[in-house]
Design an enzyme around this catalytic site. Structure first.
Site, short mmCIF file in Angstrom:
data_model
loop_
_atom_site.label_atom_id
_atom_site.label_comp_id
_atom_site.label_asym_id
_atom_site.label_seq_id
_atom_site.Cartn_x
_atom_site.Cartn_y
_atom_site.Cartn_z
N GLU A 46 0.84 -1.22 0.00
CA GLU A 46 0.00 0.00 0.00
C GLU A 46 0.87 1.26 0.00
O GLU A 46 2.09 1.20 0.19
CB GLU A 46 -0.94 -0.01 1.20
CG GLU A 46 -0.19 0.04 2.52
CD GLU A 46 -0.91 0.87 3.57
OE1 GLU A 46 -1.23 2.04 3.29
OE2 GLU A 46 -1.10 0.36 4.69
N LYS B 181 -5.48 10.89 0.92
CA LYS B 181 -5.51 9.55 1.52
C LYS B 181 -6.74 8.87 0.92
O LYS B 181 -7.87 9.23 1.24
CB LYS B 181 -5.62 9.68 3.04
CG LYS B 181 -5.79 8.36 3.75
CD LYS B 181 -5.89 8.57 5.26
CE LYS B 181 -6.47 7.34 5.93
NZ LYS B 181 -6.77 7.57 7.35
N ASP C 276 -11.69 -0.43 5.63
CA ASP C 276 -10.84 -1.64 5.56
C ASP C 276 -11.64 -2.89 5.94
O ASP C 276 -11.45 -3.96 5.36
CB ASP C 276 -9.64 -1.53 6.50
CG ASP C 276 -8.63 -0.48 6.06
OD1 ASP C 276 -8.85 0.17 5.02
OD2 ASP C 276 -7.61 -0.31 6.77
N LYS D 121 -4.20 -1.15 13.91
CA LYS D 121 -3.52 -0.01 14.50
C LYS D 121 -3.80 0.04 16.00
O LYS D 121 -4.94 -0.14 16.43
CB LYS D 121 -4.01 1.28 13.83
CG LYS D 121 -3.59 1.35 12.38
CD LYS D 121 -4.05 2.63 11.75
CE LYS D 121 -5.54 2.59 11.51
NZ LYS D 121 -5.98 3.75 10.69
#
Ligand code: PSU
Ligand code: MN
Length: 305
Positions: free
Chosen positions: A27, A92, A148, A165
């Site tokens: 990515e 992003k 995601d 994360k």
């Protein structure tokens, strides 16, 4: 998943795919938004070199001037670098952001969801990232759940990560993955890793053989109309880990500081705050886990899938 994004596949990736040689998707949000300059470009080169050493062709995926690149050539990397150095605002880009980015000829890093969508369209089966997005800690109030999760539910790739994360609600993220029908297995571990740390306290089934990952994936993709992803959680190497008890106070402080932010700005802000408050330790750990994930991703890509 019937998107029709135009792809620009690099010659190296196109050749490898045509010859059924292993390819590993990477990515680019980690480059544009996750890591500071110049570490971001150094790691891009280092990750691609690790894939090469394993005889796997790296396919770094990003959007440059509206083109969806599957594999960056050195001219693309230079182009991205000059945009960053000239202070151009890079986006992003999550999966849903791709159509407008293409129409407007925008440039940006692709998140896990966008990278998965583009990699799958190109015919790539394995993808290595740092940490996946998931359910944010204040989800009861904000409903902030990363795209995601949906992409993992709908796109049949093998995704290697170091857990989610650490800034997320890890338990809630694992629950969301369950509801999304995404199998989550620990690579030679039984505890879901939490990015900077090897542990989270949440148990997952262990998988210790590459051949077993390949077999599970084949079974999943042969027998389902729309199979989910297979998520392989690979803990950060022991030497590079930051213990949960050490990083957690920094995360809590960063989350407090970020209270006024929402949406896609949250993660980059938090990562930047953590880099500052840990005097760069979080960045070092991030780099180490990325390399570790590319190593494992390359080994998996080398299996018969
Ligand atoms: N994990 C990191 N750094 C990152 C990301 C994840 O340590 O930059 C990126 C990934 O690209 C992931 C995205 O897909 O953040 C998720 O963002 P959001 O929570 O806004 O969906
Ligand atoms: Mn979000």
């Amino acid at each position: 998943m019937n998107s029709n994004f135009p792809l620009k596949v690099s010659p190296a990736v196109a050749q490898a795919l045509a010859a059924h040689k292993p390819v590993l998707a990477l990515e680019s949000t980690v480059i544009t938004h996750g890591l500071p300059y110049p570490q971001n470009f150094a790691i891009l080169t280092a990750l691609e070199a690790i894939a090469d050493q394993h005889h796997v062709v790296p396919a770094t995926i990003c959007v440059l001037d509206g083109e969806c690149l599957i594999g960056m050539q050195s001219s693309d990397i230079e182009n991205l670098k000059s945009k960053i150095l000239q202070g151009e605002e890079l986006q992003k880009l999550a999966w849903r952001d791709l159509p407008l980015a293409i129409v407007r000829k925008a440039s940006g890093g692709t998140t896990v969801s966008a990278t998965m969508a583009l990699a799958h369209k190109a015919g790539i089966k394995v993808f290595a990232t740092g940490g996946i997005g998931g359910v944010h800690r204040a989800w009861q109030k904000t409903l902030d759940i990363s795209l995601d999760i949906k992409s993992l539910a709908e796109i049949p790739l093998i995704v290697v990560c170091a857990g989610c994360k650490a800034i997320l609600d890890i338990g809630a993220t694992l629950e969301a993955l369950e509801t999304a029908n995404v199998p989550v297995y620990g690579w030679q571990c039984q505890d879901f890793p939490s990015f900077y740390s090897r542990n989270s306290g949440y148990k997952i089934p262990e998988i210790s053989k590459l051949s077993e990952i390949a077999e599970v994936y084949r079974l999943m993709s042969e027998n389902a109309e729309q199979a989910p992803a297979l998520l392989i959680a690979n803990p950060i190497p022991e030497a590079d880990e930051i213990l949960y008890s050490d990083i957690e106070p920094h995360i809590r402080q960063a989350l407090k500081d970020a209270q006024a932010l929402s949406g896609k700005a949250v993660t980059p802000y938090l990562l930047d705050k953590l880099a500052q408050s840990t005097a760069g330790k979080s960045v070092t750990a991030n780099l180490a886990l990325l390399k570790n994930n590319v190593r494992l991703g390359a080994l998996i890509a080398g299996e018969r899938l």
